[in-house]
Design an enzyme around this catalytic site. Sequence first.
Site, PDB file in Angstrom:
ATOM      1  N   LYS A 225      -6.482   5.610   2.829  1.00 23.06           N
ATOM      2  CA  LYS A 225      -5.482   5.240   3.830  1.00 23.06           C
ATOM      3  C   LYS A 225      -4.776   6.457   4.406  1.00 23.06           C
ATOM      4  O   LYS A 225      -4.779   7.542   3.826  1.00 23.06           O
ATOM      5  CB  LYS A 225      -4.463   4.261   3.227  1.00 23.06           C
ATOM      6  CG  LYS A 225      -5.013   2.839   3.140  1.00 23.06           C
ATOM      7  CD  LYS A 225      -4.011   1.851   2.610  1.00 23.06           C
ATOM      8  CE  LYS A 225      -4.663   0.451   2.561  1.00 23.06           C
ATOM      9  NZ  LYS A 225      -3.774  -0.537   1.912  1.00 23.06           N
ATOM     10  N   ARG A 260      -8.036  -1.384  -5.501  1.00 20.88           N
ATOM     11  CA  ARG A 260      -8.980  -1.758  -4.441  1.00 20.88           C
ATOM     12  C   ARG A 260      -9.457  -0.473  -3.779  1.00 20.88           C
ATOM     13  O   ARG A 260      -8.638   0.231  -3.176  1.00 20.88           O
ATOM     14  CB  ARG A 260      -8.272  -2.673  -3.430  1.00 20.88           C
ATOM     15  CG  ARG A 260      -9.117  -3.098  -2.248  1.00 20.88           C
ATOM     16  CD  ARG A 260      -8.301  -3.959  -1.283  1.00 20.88           C
ATOM     17  NE  ARG A 260      -9.081  -4.376  -0.132  1.00 20.88           N
ATOM     18  CZ  ARG A 260      -9.221  -3.638   0.968  1.00 20.88           C
ATOM     19  NH1 ARG A 260      -8.627  -2.479   1.076  1.00 20.88           N
ATOM     20  NH2 ARG A 260      -9.954  -4.086   1.970  1.00 20.88           N
TER      21      ARG A 260
HETATM   22  C1  8Y4 Z   1      -8.898   4.059   6.050  1.00 17.25           C
HETATM   23  C2  8Y4 Z   1      -9.332   3.214   5.084  1.00 17.25           C
HETATM   24  C3  8Y4 Z   1      -7.837   3.673   6.829  1.00 17.25           C
HETATM   25  C4  8Y4 Z   1      -8.756   1.984   4.914  1.00 17.25           C
HETATM   26  C5  8Y4 Z   1      -7.255   2.435   6.665  1.00 17.25           C
HETATM   27  C6  8Y4 Z   1      -7.712   1.574   5.705  1.00 17.25           C
HETATM   28  C7  8Y4 Z   1      -5.252  -3.789   1.317  1.00 17.25           C
HETATM   29  C8  8Y4 Z   1      -5.919  -5.016   1.373  1.00 17.25           C
HETATM   30  C9  8Y4 Z   1      -6.478  -3.808   3.073  1.00 17.25           C
HETATM   31  C10 8Y4 Z   1      -4.359  -3.537   0.245  1.00 17.25           C
HETATM   32  C11 8Y4 Z   1      -4.918  -5.728  -0.562  1.00 17.25           C
HETATM   33  C12 8Y4 Z   1      -7.306  -0.626   4.686  1.00 17.25           C
HETATM   34  C13 8Y4 Z   1      -7.520  -6.117   2.940  1.00 17.25           C
HETATM   35  C14 8Y4 Z   1      -6.511  -1.817   5.004  1.00 17.25           C
HETATM   36  N1  8Y4 Z   1      -5.637  -3.041   2.396  1.00 17.25           N
HETATM   37  N2  8Y4 Z   1      -5.760  -5.981   0.445  1.00 17.25           N
HETATM   38  N3  8Y4 Z   1      -6.674  -5.013   2.482  1.00 17.25           N
HETATM   39  N4  8Y4 Z   1      -4.230  -4.538  -0.666  1.00 17.25           N
HETATM   40  N5  8Y4 Z   1      -4.731  -6.653  -1.517  1.00 17.25           N
HETATM   41  N6  8Y4 Z   1      -7.104   0.357   5.597  1.00 17.25           N
HETATM   42  O1  8Y4 Z   1      -3.704  -2.510   0.132  1.00 17.25           O
HETATM   43  O2  8Y4 Z   1      -8.030  -0.560   3.737  1.00 17.25           O
HETATM   44  S1  8Y4 Z   1      -7.273  -3.378   4.569  1.00 17.25           S
END
Ligand code: 8Y4
Length: 281
Positions: A225, A260
Site C-alpha cells: 500500500k 492479507r
Molecule cells: C497497492 C497494493 C496499492 C494494494 C493499493 C492496494 C484491505 C482489504 C483491500 C484491507 C481487508 C489494496 C479488499 C486495497 N485492502 N480487505 N481489501 N483489509 N480486510 N490496495 O486492508 O490492497 S484492497
Amino acid sequence: MSARWQTTRFTIDLSRPKVMGIVNITPDSFSDGGVYSGSLKNTLAHAEKLLHDGADILDIGGESTRPNADYVSPEIEWQRVQPVLAELAQWNVPISLDTRRAVIMRLALEQGYVDIINDVQALEDEGAMELVAQSSAGVCLMHMQGLPENMQNNPVYQDVVDEVARYLSERVRLCEQAGIALNRITLDVGFGFGKTLAHNIALMQHLPQLSTSYALPLLVGVSRKRMIGEMIEREIPAERVAGSVAAALFAIQHGAKIVRVHDVRETVDAMKVWQHLSAKN
Ligand code: 8Y4
C-alpha cells in the site's frame, strides 16, 4: 485462549498467525466468459502459486477498492468472480470473497462458493448483514472513512484510534444482534482507507490495545500500500515487497492474527524465521 475463526467449511485456528493471499481478478477484454479464457487460467495459476507458497486463506476480489479505481457494475463484478469462485470452491482451502455488495454476497453464498465475506464496508450495504447472518460464513468487518472514490482526499479524525475502535465495536454489536456469532467475526482497522500516513502509523502502534479491547481477532492489510511506499519512498507497488513484509511482521508482533498479502512466499518465510527466533514453540 487460542482463538478460532468459524467459517462456512473451516474452523481456522488462530493460535499461530495466518496468511490471506490476495487473488486479484484482472479484467480481460477478450473474455467470452468461458472457462478457458486466458485471464481465468492466469488467475487460477496465481491462486495455485499462493497456496504452494503457504497461503492459509485466499481472498478473491472483482472490484478494485483502490483510490480512484474505475466503477465496476455488479454484473461485471459477478462475471469476474463467479468462474474463479466456482473453481476455487473445490480446492479445500478457505475462500474469502472481497465484496461490498449484498447482491454479490447473496449469489456467492447461495452457490456455496465462499467461507468468508471480506467487506471493506463492514456489511453496511442494504441487506448485507442479514444475508451473512442467514449463512454460516465468517466475516471480516473493516473500517473505512468515506468511500473509495473520495476517501483519500483529506481524511480527518479527532482521534483516529478512538473513532475506528468505536465504529468497529458498533458494527460488532449490530452483527451480534442480527445473529452473527462472535466466533465468526474478525476486525480490521482498514489501513489506507480514508487515512493519512500518520493515521495509519497511529493505528499500527495501537494494535495491541485494539486487539485486547475487542477480544476478537484482528486482520491487517498493508501489503504494497501507499503507506509503505511513503515510508520507503517507492512509487511502484511491486517495489514495496520488503517494506510490506516488515510491516506484516510488526503487525503480527503487535497482535494481528491474519495478514492479507500479495507476497505470500516472502511473508511466510519472514514469519517462519520470526517464529524460530521467538522460540516459544
Ligand atoms: C497497492 C497494493 C496499492 C494494494 C493499493 C492496494 C484491505 C482489504 C483491500 C484491507 C481487508 C489494496 C479488499 C486495497 N485492502 N480487505 N481489501 N483489509 N480486510 N490496495 O486492508 O490492497 S484492497
